[in-house]
Design an enzyme around this catalytic site. Structure first.
Site, PDB file in Angstrom:
ATOM      1  CB  SER A 162       2.153  -2.546  -1.630  1.00 61.39           C
ATOM      2  OG  SER A 162       3.216  -3.144  -2.337  1.00 61.39           O
ATOM      3  CG  LEU A 163       4.619  -4.138   3.005  1.00 62.24           C
ATOM      4  CD1 LEU A 163       4.505  -4.800   4.367  1.00 62.24           C
ATOM      5  CD2 LEU A 163       5.913  -3.373   2.923  1.00 62.24           C
ATOM      6  CD  GLN A 169       9.603  -0.931   0.703  1.00 60.95           C
ATOM      7  OE1 GLN A 169       9.070  -1.915   0.195  1.00 60.95           O
ATOM      8  NE2 GLN A 169      10.879  -0.642   0.509  1.00 60.95           N
ATOM      9  CG  HIS A 174       3.155  -2.211  -7.142  1.00 62.43           C
ATOM     10  ND1 HIS A 174       2.575  -3.434  -6.871  1.00 62.43           N
ATOM     11  CD2 HIS A 174       3.567  -1.718  -5.946  1.00 62.43           C
ATOM     12  CE1 HIS A 174       2.616  -3.655  -5.571  1.00 62.43           C
ATOM     13  NE2 HIS A 174       3.213  -2.640  -4.984  1.00 62.43           N
ATOM     14  NE  ARG A 194       5.153  -8.152  -2.321  1.00 62.22           N
ATOM     15  CZ  ARG A 194       4.995  -6.856  -2.151  1.00 62.22           C
ATOM     16  NH1 ARG A 194       5.740  -6.217  -1.247  1.00 62.22           N
ATOM     17  NH2 ARG A 194       4.115  -6.170  -2.846  1.00 62.22           N
ATOM     18  CD  GLN A 223       0.737  -7.055  -3.602  1.00 58.57           C
ATOM     19  OE1 GLN A 223       1.899  -7.432  -3.593  1.00 58.57           O
ATOM     20  NE2 GLN A 223       0.025  -6.873  -2.507  1.00 58.57           N
TER      21      GLN A 223
END
Length: 314
Positions: free
Chosen positions: A95-96, A10, A204, A120, A253
């Protein structure tokens, strides 16, 4: 030459991304159509036409970035003859981007990945009330220093290192008051810059536990296959292939640190000499140059990029 394919997270989104791919290649258009159908939403209209405020919504940005990455990846397969098992040693994502990596490697279907990222995104946004959390970039401190700053700033609140992106570039995340304290402590400890980031939630960190619970439930309902090549997991900074472990690490994660610096170091230590960032932007390519100077980094997200990269596959 050993290649790893990486996928952005992102922040790399821009209105209009992927439109050139969809216009030029039917296989790319098919990816966008599949994601629209999976989400029962014309997400492509948001991606290509905006407004930017809608695209940057976490629930839209996450599947949108995956869509562009997978469209570019499918073009590489269709037009350049990319075969992961033949041409690559690893996949990884920030991440994503880890979900994009798993879809590209055949561990998840594109439709399941889109639906998971929609869940998510919504769950991460809903995990904390708006305005109660924050994230900040601490520039000029190493990971150990930034972790110590976060611990000192916590004072009973949540504050932890969220992204270890590159040497001297660490992001902390947590309760707004604690993150604001971290800014002042970091400056006192010699940070070159310490700045709040324009994000909608404290990603996170432990405040995302409700989102982690939501993802555990969602991931339990989808099939995860072994990827064509190993995935370098964000929370481990090492490679995994077992579907049950992949599922476990995807849940971790959500609240865990994105160990990107260590992941790139792992890839370099495993003999990778080229990292190919597939999708929108060049953020990960830029970070690679700061982490492992001996590793070539290229970005592939447009028809022009693909035309230039295809001959290198041999």
């Amino acid at each position: 030459m050993s290649i790893a394919f990486t996928f952005p997270g992102q922040g790399s989104q821009t209105v209009g991304m992927g439109k050139g791919l969809a216009d030029a290649f039917p296989v790319a258009r098919a990816v966008f159509d599949e994601i629209d159908a999976a989400l029962s939403q014309k997400l492509t209209s948001v991606i290509w036409n905006g407004p930017e405020s809608d695209l940057t919504l976490t629930e839209n940005a996450q599947p949108a970035l995956m869509a562009v990455s997978l469209a570019a990846f499918r073009v590489l397969q269709d037009e350049a003859g990319l075969d992961l098992r033949k041409h690559a040693s690893f996949v990884a994502g920030h991440s994503l981007g880890e979900y994009s990596a798993l879809a590209a490697s055949g561990a998840l279907t594109i439709s399941d990945t889109a639906r998971l990222l929609r869940i998510r995104g919504r769950a991460m946004q809903a995990a904390t009330p708006v305005g109660t959390g924050a994230m900040a970039a601490l520039l000029g401190l190493d990971f150990e220093q930034a972790t110590a700053v976060a611990a000192e700033a916590a004072q009973g609140d949540v504050c932890q290192a969220a992204n270890d992106n590159a040497p001297g570039q660490v992001v902390v995340s947590g309760a707004k008051a604690a993150v604001e304290r971290a800014l002042e402590i970091a400056k006192a400890k010699g940070a070159k810059r310490a700045i709040l980031l324009p994000v909608s939630a404290p990603f996170h960190c432990a405040l995302m536990q409700p989102a982690a619970d939501a993802m555990a439930e969602a991931l339990a309902k989808v099939v995860i296959e072994a990827p064509a090549v190993p995935l370098v997991a964000n929370v481990l900074a090492r490679s995994i292939s077992d579907p049950s472990e992949i599922r476990k690490r995807l849940v971790e994660q959500v609240t865990g640190t994105v160990r990107w610096r260590e992941s790139v170091e792992f890839l370099a230590g495993a003999g990778v000499t080229k990292l190919v960032e597939v999708g929108s932007g060049k953020v990960l390519s830029g970070l690679v140059k700061r982490i492992a100077s001996g590793v070539e980094a290229v970005s592939v997200g447009t028809p022009e990029d693909i035309a230039g990269f295809a001959p290198t596959l041999g």
